[in-house]
Design an enzyme around this catalytic site. Structure first.
Site, PDB file in Angstrom:
ATOM      1  N   SER A   1       0.825  -1.221   0.000  1.00 45.94           N
ATOM      2  CA  SER A   1       0.000   0.000   0.000  1.00 45.94           C
ATOM      3  C   SER A   1       0.846   1.252   0.000  1.00 45.94           C
ATOM      4  CB  SER A   1      -0.897   0.071   1.248  1.00 45.94           C
ATOM      5  OG  SER A   1      -1.260  -1.193   1.689  1.00 45.94           O
TER       6      SER A   1
ATOM      7  N   HIS B   1      -4.073   0.089  -4.081  1.00 45.47           N
ATOM      8  CA  HIS B   1      -3.261  -0.999  -4.645  1.00 45.47           C
ATOM      9  C   HIS B   1      -3.635  -1.093  -6.132  1.00 45.47           C
ATOM     10  CE1 HIS B   1      -2.545  -3.124  -0.610  1.00 45.47           C
ATOM     11  NE2 HIS B   1      -3.380  -2.162  -0.327  1.00 45.47           N
TER      12      HIS B   1
ATOM     13  N   HIS C   1      -4.618 -10.171  -1.352  1.00 46.93           N
ATOM     14  CA  HIS C   1      -4.767 -10.497   0.066  1.00 46.93           C
ATOM     15  C   HIS C   1      -5.848 -11.559   0.230  1.00 46.93           C
ATOM     16  CE1 HIS C   1      -3.527  -6.260  -0.250  1.00 46.93           C
ATOM     17  NE2 HIS C   1      -2.823  -6.457   0.850  1.00 46.93           N
TER      18      HIS C   1
ATOM     19  N   TYR D   1      -8.018 -11.493   2.549  1.00 48.55           N
ATOM     20  CA  TYR D   1      -9.280 -10.847   2.949  1.00 48.55           C
ATOM     21  C   TYR D   1     -10.120 -10.368   1.770  1.00 48.55           C
ATOM     22  CZ  TYR D   1      -6.834  -6.347   2.398  1.00 48.55           C
ATOM     23  OH  TYR D   1      -6.126  -5.288   1.903  1.00 48.55           O
ATOM     24  N   GLU D   2      -9.512 -10.298   0.577  1.00 47.24           N
ATOM     25  CA  GLU D   2     -10.291  -9.918  -0.609  1.00 47.24           C
ATOM     26  C   GLU D   2     -11.184 -11.067  -1.073  1.00 47.24           C
ATOM     27  OE1 GLU D   2      -7.897  -7.399  -3.593  1.00 47.24           O
ATOM     28  OE2 GLU D   2      -6.353  -8.371  -2.389  1.00 47.24           O
TER      29      GLU D   2
ATOM     30  N   ALA E   1       2.690  -2.194   4.583  1.00 47.50           N
ATOM     31  CA  ALA E   1       2.356  -1.358   5.733  1.00 47.50           C
ATOM     32  C   ALA E   1       2.003  -2.251   6.920  1.00 47.50           C
ATOM     33  CB  ALA E   1       1.167  -0.462   5.394  1.00 47.50           C
TER      34      ALA E   1
ATOM     35  N   MET F   1      -1.637  -7.636   7.207  1.00 49.49           N
ATOM     36  CA  MET F   1      -2.543  -8.576   6.535  1.00 49.49           C
ATOM     37  C   MET F   1      -1.931  -9.139   5.246  1.00 49.49           C
ATOM     38  SD  MET F   1      -5.978  -6.322   7.003  1.00 49.49           S
ATOM     39  CE  MET F   1      -6.300  -5.456   8.552  1.00 49.49           C
ATOM     40  N   SER F   2      -0.608  -9.031   5.111  1.00 49.64           N
ATOM     41  CA  SER F   2       0.020  -9.494   3.871  1.00 49.64           C
ATOM     42  C   SER F   2       1.382 -10.105   4.167  1.00 49.64           C
ATOM     43  CB  SER F   2       0.166  -8.316   2.908  1.00 49.64           C
ATOM     44  OG  SER F   2       1.108  -7.386   3.416  1.00 49.64           O
TER      45      SER F   2
ATOM     46  N   ASN G   1       1.032   2.979  11.826  1.00 49.23           N
ATOM     47  CA  ASN G   1       0.223   3.342  12.992  1.00 49.23           C
ATOM     48  C   ASN G   1       0.626   2.492  14.184  1.00 49.23           C
ATOM     49  OD1 ASN G   1      -1.195   1.273  11.180  1.00 49.23           O
ATOM     50  ND2 ASN G   1      -2.223   0.981  13.134  1.00 49.23           N
TER      51      ASN G   1
ATOM     52  N   HIS H   1      -7.866   2.706   7.283  1.00 51.85           N
ATOM     53  CA  HIS H   1      -7.145   2.495   6.023  1.00 51.85           C
ATOM     54  C   HIS H   1      -6.583   3.825   5.517  1.00 51.85           C
ATOM     55  CE1 HIS H   1      -5.804   0.450   2.502  1.00 51.85           C
ATOM     56  NE2 HIS H   1      -6.614   1.089   1.685  1.00 51.85           N
TER      57      HIS H   1
HETATM   58 CL1  6GU Z   1      -3.110  -1.838  12.921  1.00 49.05          CL
HETATM   59  N1  6GU Z   1      -3.361  -4.084  11.694  1.00 49.05           N
HETATM   60  C1  6GU Z   1      -3.238  -4.890  10.676  1.00 49.05           C
HETATM   61  N2  6GU Z   1      -3.705  -6.132  10.811  1.00 49.05           N
HETATM   62  N3  6GU Z   1      -2.676  -4.542   9.516  1.00 49.05           N
HETATM   63  C2  6GU Z   1      -2.217  -3.294   9.413  1.00 49.05           C
HETATM   64  C3  6GU Z   1      -2.313  -2.396  10.436  1.00 49.05           C
HETATM   65  C4  6GU Z   1      -2.909  -2.841  11.606  1.00 49.05           C
HETATM   66  N4  6GU Z   1      -1.752  -1.227  10.042  1.00 49.05           N
HETATM   67  C5  6GU Z   1      -1.334  -1.413   8.792  1.00 49.05           C
HETATM   68  N5  6GU Z   1      -1.607  -2.655   8.402  1.00 49.05           N
END
Ligand code: 6GU
Length: 306
Positions: free
Chosen positions: A35, A73, A97, A99-100, A127, A231-232, A255, A281
């Site tokens: 991302s 993306h 991903h 989750y998609e 990220a 998530m990747s 974050n 996001h």
């Molecule tokens: Cl806080 N969680 C997850 N699962 N993926 C992220 C994220 C947080 N920040 C960027 N990608």
């Protein structure tokens, strides 16, 4: 070259090879841009093309590739020459991903294509949220290990009949993140005069998403040894290691993950309200974009130093 198990990949190879100029058809290095990090392709040099050749392929046109559905993306495969040493590379701008709704096979399909094209090194970026209070937004985390929550609970991307052309049934994932490549990443950061403190090392926790972690989940992931969560990355790393591709994982902290317990509603406790920011996001993309240039020069320098 391919046996019955891997015949599904030959259409994809045929398609790409029909367009690729000869000097780009066998990249030794693949880069996955997460991302907000797709700008790396703008630093990739592309040779003069003939009327029948091309080096950019949108995922929707490549046999076997699915469409990437996430905002931020783009979804294309780009071949070119990177850095002053003009290393032939293939770059995924945007990734797939779980989750998609894509299967584990669909998410990791490009890695097997990379292997068949001759790729020996994979640089995977993305990220992440930080579980580690010593990390800050904007830090680069050089991954040294991972915890695959879906992987250890029935969603390892290698589940299914083994494709012995690519690797063994029970591949080791100890030392999945190549020591020499990590050393090079540190050297590259130093040569770019990056502030020493912004380069971290850590363990990536893969979660399937798409919802972000609860506070209790985040504490759990930190307790079991995770420094960052995302998530990747991990499915691609597992399949790359399975195929014998060396891996460098670079994550950008977008974050800080909320790990404090929820505010008690017990009137006798009367705790103050927290002031923490929830992940979004939007926030992830903004932080990722803010670090994109830095990440691009890091990847470029690493590639030149390999
Ligand atoms: Cl806080 N969680 C997850 N699962 N993926 C992220 C994220 C947080 N920040 C960027 N990608």
């Amino acid at each position: 070259e391919l046996d019955d198990d891997t015949i599904e990949y030959s259409n994809t190879l045929k398609y790409l090879r029909a367009y690729l100029p000869p000097d780009l058809a066998t990249p030794k290095l693949a880069i996955i841009c997460g991302s907000g990090l797709g700008g790396l392709v703008n630093t990739i040099e592309q040779p003069k093309l003939t009327r029948t050749s091309k080096v950019e392929f949108s995922y929707s046109e490549i046999p076997g590739f699915v469409r990437s559905t996430v905002e931020g993306h783009a979804g294309k495969l780009v071949f070119g020459l990177l850095g002053v040493t003009k290393v032939p590379v293939v770059c995924m701008v945007g990734r797939f991903h779980v989750y998609e709704g894509h299967t584990r096979e669909q998410v990791t399909f490009p890695i097997k294509i990379f292997k068949l094209l001759g790729v020996e090194v994979l640089i995977v970026t993305g990220a992440v949220g930080s579980l580690n209070s010593k990390f800050k937004v904007g830090d680069v985390v050089i991954l040294w290990d991972h915890i695959s929550i879906p992987g250890i609970s029935g969603n390892n991307p290698l589940i299914g009949p083994n494709q012995s052309y690519f690797g063994t049934r029970f591949p080791s994932m100890a030392d999945a993140y190549d020591f020499e490549l990590r050393r090079i990443a540190f050297r590259a950061a130093a040569s770019l005069n990056f502030e020493k403190g912004m380069i971290k090392e850590g363990t990536y926790c893969w979660v399937a998403g798409p919802s972000y972690e609860t506070r209790a989940e985040a504490r759990f992931l930190n307790f079991i040894g995770g420094d960052v969560v995302g998530m990747s990355t991990v499915p691609e790393v597992v399949v790359a290691r399975y195929c014998g591709i060396r891996v460098l994982g670079l994550s950008i902290v977008t974050n800080m993950v909320l790990t404090r317990k929820p505010r008690s509603a017990d009137p006798e406790k009367d705790e103050p309200e927290g002031i923490e920011v929830h992940p979004s996001h939007q926030e992830v993309l903004e932080a990722s974009n803010a670090s994109a240039t830095m990440m691009q020069s890091l990847v470029k320098t690493v590639v030149e130093m390999i």
